[in-house]
Design an enzyme around this catalytic site. Sequence first.
Site, PDB file in Angstrom:
ATOM      1  CE  LYS A   1      -3.766  -2.203  -0.519  1.00  0.00           C
ATOM      2  NZ  LYS A   1      -4.442  -3.061   0.426  1.00  0.00           N
TER       3      LYS A   1
HETATM    4  C1  LIG Z   1      -5.556  -4.089   0.721  1.00  0.00           C
HETATM    5  C2  LIG Z   1      -7.005  -3.860   0.761  1.00  0.00           C
HETATM    6  C3  LIG Z   1      -7.777  -4.134   1.905  1.00  0.00           C
HETATM    7  C4  LIG Z   1      -7.252  -4.914   3.072  1.00  0.00           C
HETATM    8  O1  LIG Z   1      -6.190  -4.347   3.693  1.00  0.00           O
HETATM    9  P1  LIG Z   1      -5.417  -5.182   4.830  1.00  0.00           P
HETATM   10  O2  LIG Z   1      -4.629  -4.136   5.546  1.00  0.00           O
HETATM   11  O3  LIG Z   1      -4.556  -6.178   4.108  1.00  0.00           O
HETATM   12  O4  LIG Z   1      -6.433  -5.837   5.685  1.00  0.00           O
HETATM   13  C5  LIG Z   1      -9.097  -3.746   1.915  1.00  0.00           C
HETATM   14  N1  LIG Z   1      -9.665  -3.154   0.855  1.00  0.00           N
HETATM   15  C6  LIG Z   1      -8.981  -2.893  -0.274  1.00  0.00           C
HETATM   16  C7  LIG Z   1      -9.676  -2.196  -1.405  1.00  0.00           C
HETATM   17  C8  LIG Z   1      -7.629  -3.263  -0.373  1.00  0.00           C
HETATM   18  O5  LIG Z   1      -6.958  -3.035  -1.512  1.00  0.00           O
END
Ligand SMILES: *Cc1c(COP(=O)(O)O)cnc(C)c1O
Length: 385
Positions: free
Chosen positions: A183
Amino acid sequence: MKDFLPFHRSDVGDEEVAEVVDVLRSGWLTTGPKVREFEREFAAMVEAEHAVAVNSCTAALHLALEAAGIREGDEVLVPTMTFAATAEVVTYFKAKPVLIDCVPDTLNLDPDLIEAAITKRTKAIIPVHFAGHPCDLKSVRSIAQVHGLRVIEDAAHALPARYHGKMIGGISDATCFSFYATKNITTGEGGMITTNNGEWAARMRMMSLHGLSRDAWNRYSAQGSWYYEILSPGFKYNLTDIAAALGLAQLKKCERFWKGREQYAALYQEGFQSVPEIICPTSAPHVQHAWHLYVIQLNLELLRVGRDEFIRQLQEAGVGCSVHFIPLHLHPYHRDMGGYRPEDLPVSSKAFKRIVSLPLYSKMSEGEINRVVDTVRDLVGRNRR
Ligand SMILES: *Cc1c(COP(=O)(O)O)cnc(C)c1O
């Protein structure tokens, strides 16, 4: 073959290493002063009153739905163009995710489809800012207001993003961020919920640590007291100080990372604008796009190959890419539980056959961006009808 260019590499430097080492040497590893500092800095950055750090965005979404009072049999509206987590958290309550199709350009949820999906059981909507482009929050919020729905934003891609000048994070009942490794900023694994609602913040904080009346820092530190009470059966979602230290160093670089991605996205746009086989992502004038992903759509009518073969050739030419996302309604679980056919959500079903996510991250060089442009253009040339 040239060196393989991976789809993602984390941008972690000496500052992160130093911050984490400080915490490791401090004697306090789990939720404590670094988490509180991370929450304060994060809330300030996204212009929200409260921030609660947790160990994933999935946990953040779960806690926000819990604060919203979601119960068995309720319905929650979720865009189909998203990751598993957005709908999965709804099922934690034995509630039902109701999937919404997207608009063809940004692939964000189509606000014109929301009202038809609302029933007496609908309690909330979880809009996702696909790829980092804020969705049509004005429409979402006004429909939610009319029907008494809670709005919980999945902003896993949307840091730092703005909507009509306001930071994503300070607008809705709750906004959930992800610090997963790929991210826009990372703590390895981690997440954050922001809200302007003090009661929700207190509830989510308590439920993130077993529903206890006090967290460990408040029990074991010099000012602390050993006494606590279980106020509600909660969860184990707290973030560690080790992760928060990493997050604090990343947060300082968030703007620089974003500027890098924005500049690279502009190079992609320039590189593909004269290629009719490639439909570039768009960015509306009233938003700041966080550019978490750069998702092109192949104009299949002009190509002799499909998306899967296109990706295979890209990989073979040394460019790592991905697909965001396989729409939820095409997955066996949601297809069977919701009884969805591909044609029930036609825009995302069609888009799915065309989308390719190209690498876009601050650790790339301009040369690597140009290499991706050249490779994609070359592949298009060889596969033209
Ligand atoms: C990555 C992601 C999540 C989940 O994030 P985590 O921190 O791995 O739980 C939720 N929604 C979207 C759209 C994502 O891309």
